[in-house]
Design a protein around this motif. Structure first.
Motif, PDB file in Angstrom:
ATOM      1  N   LEU A   1     -14.080   4.332   1.452  1.00 27.45           N
ATOM      2  CA  LEU A   1     -13.348   3.267   0.782  1.00 27.45           C
ATOM      3  C   LEU A   1     -13.992   2.911  -0.537  1.00 27.45           C
ATOM      4  O   LEU A   1     -15.151   3.232  -0.783  1.00 27.45           O
ATOM      5  CB  LEU A   1     -13.279   2.019   1.660  1.00 27.45           C
TER       6      LEU A   1
ATOM      7  N   TRP B   1      -2.503  10.859  -9.238  1.00 26.50           N
ATOM      8  CA  TRP B   1      -3.086  10.811  -7.920  1.00 26.50           C
ATOM      9  C   TRP B   1      -4.146  11.890  -7.779  1.00 26.50           C
ATOM     10  O   TRP B   1      -4.236  12.798  -8.593  1.00 26.50           O
ATOM     11  CB  TRP B   1      -2.013  10.955  -6.834  1.00 26.50           C
TER      12      TRP B   1
ATOM     13  N   GLU C   1      -4.244   6.871  -8.470  1.00 27.66           N
ATOM     14  CA  GLU C   1      -5.128   6.363  -9.509  1.00 27.66           C
ATOM     15  C   GLU C   1      -4.628   4.973  -9.935  1.00 27.66           C
ATOM     16  O   GLU C   1      -3.453   4.662  -9.773  1.00 27.66           O
ATOM     17  CB  GLU C   1      -5.135   7.311 -10.717  1.00 27.66           C
TER      18      GLU C   1
ATOM     19  N   ALA D   1      -5.140   2.205  -8.531  1.00 32.41           N
ATOM     20  CA  ALA D   1      -4.971   1.272  -7.410  1.00 32.41           C
ATOM     21  C   ALA D   1      -6.107   0.259  -7.445  1.00 32.41           C
ATOM     22  O   ALA D   1      -7.184   0.529  -7.980  1.00 32.41           O
ATOM     23  CB  ALA D   1      -4.976   2.028  -6.081  1.00 32.41           C
TER      24      ALA D   1
ATOM     25  N   GLU E   1      -9.855   6.024   2.778  1.00 33.80           N
ATOM     26  CA  GLU E   1      -9.548   7.315   3.384  1.00 33.80           C
ATOM     27  C   GLU E   1      -9.629   7.067   4.880  1.00 33.80           C
ATOM     28  O   GLU E   1     -10.620   6.531   5.377  1.00 33.80           O
ATOM     29  CB  GLU E   1     -10.539   8.403   2.972  1.00 33.80           C
TER      30      GLU E   1
ATOM     31  N   GLY F   1      -4.575   8.791   2.990  1.00 37.32           N
ATOM     32  CA  GLY F   1      -5.063   7.895   1.953  1.00 37.32           C
ATOM     33  C   GLY F   1      -4.237   6.623   1.964  1.00 37.32           C
ATOM     34  O   GLY F   1      -3.011   6.678   2.089  1.00 37.32           O
ATOM     35  N   VAL F   2      -4.897   5.492   1.862  1.00 43.67           N
ATOM     36  CA  VAL F   2      -4.219   4.202   1.753  1.00 43.67           C
ATOM     37  C   VAL F   2      -4.643   3.604   0.420  1.00 43.67           C
ATOM     38  O   VAL F   2      -5.817   3.262   0.240  1.00 43.67           O
ATOM     39  CB  VAL F   2      -4.588   3.250   2.909  1.00 43.67           C
ATOM     40  N   SER F   3      -3.708   3.525  -0.523  1.00 42.04           N
ATOM     41  CA  SER F   3      -3.982   2.960  -1.846  1.00 42.04           C
ATOM     42  C   SER F   3      -3.379   1.575  -1.928  1.00 42.04           C
ATOM     43  O   SER F   3      -2.179   1.400  -1.686  1.00 42.04           O
ATOM     44  CB  SER F   3      -3.361   3.839  -2.942  1.00 42.04           C
TER      45      SER F   3
ATOM     46  N   VAL G   1       0.832  -1.200   0.000  1.00 41.85           N
ATOM     47  CA  VAL G   1       0.000   0.000   0.000  1.00 41.85           C
ATOM     48  C   VAL G   1       0.865   1.246   0.000  1.00 41.85           C
ATOM     49  O   VAL G   1       1.991   1.243   0.484  1.00 41.85           O
ATOM     50  CB  VAL G   1      -0.966   0.047   1.218  1.00 41.85           C
TER      51      VAL G   1
ATOM     52  N   LEU H   1      -4.715   9.720  -2.838  1.00 42.20           N
ATOM     53  CA  LEU H   1      -5.007   8.377  -3.347  1.00 42.20           C
ATOM     54  C   LEU H   1      -4.417   8.234  -4.739  1.00 42.20           C
ATOM     55  O   LEU H   1      -4.552   9.138  -5.572  1.00 42.20           O
ATOM     56  CB  LEU H   1      -6.513   8.149  -3.388  1.00 42.20           C
TER      57      LEU H   1
ATOM     58  N   TRP I   1      -8.845   1.452  -2.238  1.00 39.85           N
ATOM     59  CA  TRP I   1      -8.345   2.568  -1.438  1.00 39.85           C
ATOM     60  C   TRP I   1      -9.209   2.774  -0.208  1.00 39.85           C
ATOM     61  O   TRP I   1     -10.372   2.369  -0.163  1.00 39.85           O
ATOM     62  CB  TRP I   1      -8.262   3.846  -2.252  1.00 39.85           C
TER      63      TRP I   1
END
Length: 165
Positions: free
Chosen positions: A145, A105, A116, A118, A123, A77-79, A28, A114, A121
């Motif tokens: 999410l 992103w 793009e 991915a 938040e 953000g976790v992608s 991630v 985040l 994702w």
């Protein structure tokens, strides 16, 4: 068979790293806007924690120079990186001045960054940080999410990025 309970020497730490590497994990990007600029890092220690409340976590080394800045953001953000984002993973894990150069992103209203393309994702906001050895376990509360189930994730295994086929 006798099990060693203390990993103290450099050789033991290298062996421990090799054994840890036999377990494949997802990759991630954790990122946010800080002072109007994107700041981010890569983690392969990401996992789900709880459904109620919705929590996820990742681990970060005490030696990280990025985390002290990133942790000041109100939203992260976790992608979940896709198999096509190996270059992005390497770039965000590197030490370049602009880790986001040439990456696609977007930001949320609250400043989470985040990536793009991915495969999914989240938040998030920081719920808790727990000191654990030479790392901290960062527990994040999920605020929003989404996922693209047809996009395969990037995997970290045996100290290398790999794609699921």
């Amino acid at each position: 068979m006798t099990m060693t309970t203390v990993v103290s020497s450099l050789t033991d730490q290298q062996r421990l790293r090799q054994v840890f590497g036999t377990f494949p994990s997802g990759v991630v990007a954790v990122a946010a806007l800080v002072s109007a600029a994107p700041v981010g890092l890569v983690a392969s220690s990401f996992t789900s924690v709880s459904l109620d409340p919705p929590l996820v976590s990742f681990c970060i080394a005490h030696t990280s120079t990025t985390w002290p800045t990133l942790r000041t953001a109100p939203r992260l953000g976790v992608s979940i990186l896709s198999g096509a984002q190996e270059r992005a993973g390497r770039q965000l894990a590197g030490r370049a001045a602009d880790r986001f150069a040439d990456l696609s992103w977007r930001t949320t209203e609250d400043g989470a960054v985040l990536l793009e393309q991915a495969s999914g994702w989240f938040e998030t906001s920081i719920e808790q940080e727990v000191r654990a050895g030479d790392h901290d376990i960062v527990v994040l509360r999920v605020r929003d999410l989404d996922a693209h189930h047809d996009v395969t994730p990037l995997v970290f295994h045996a100290s290398q990025f790999r794609r699921l086929e």
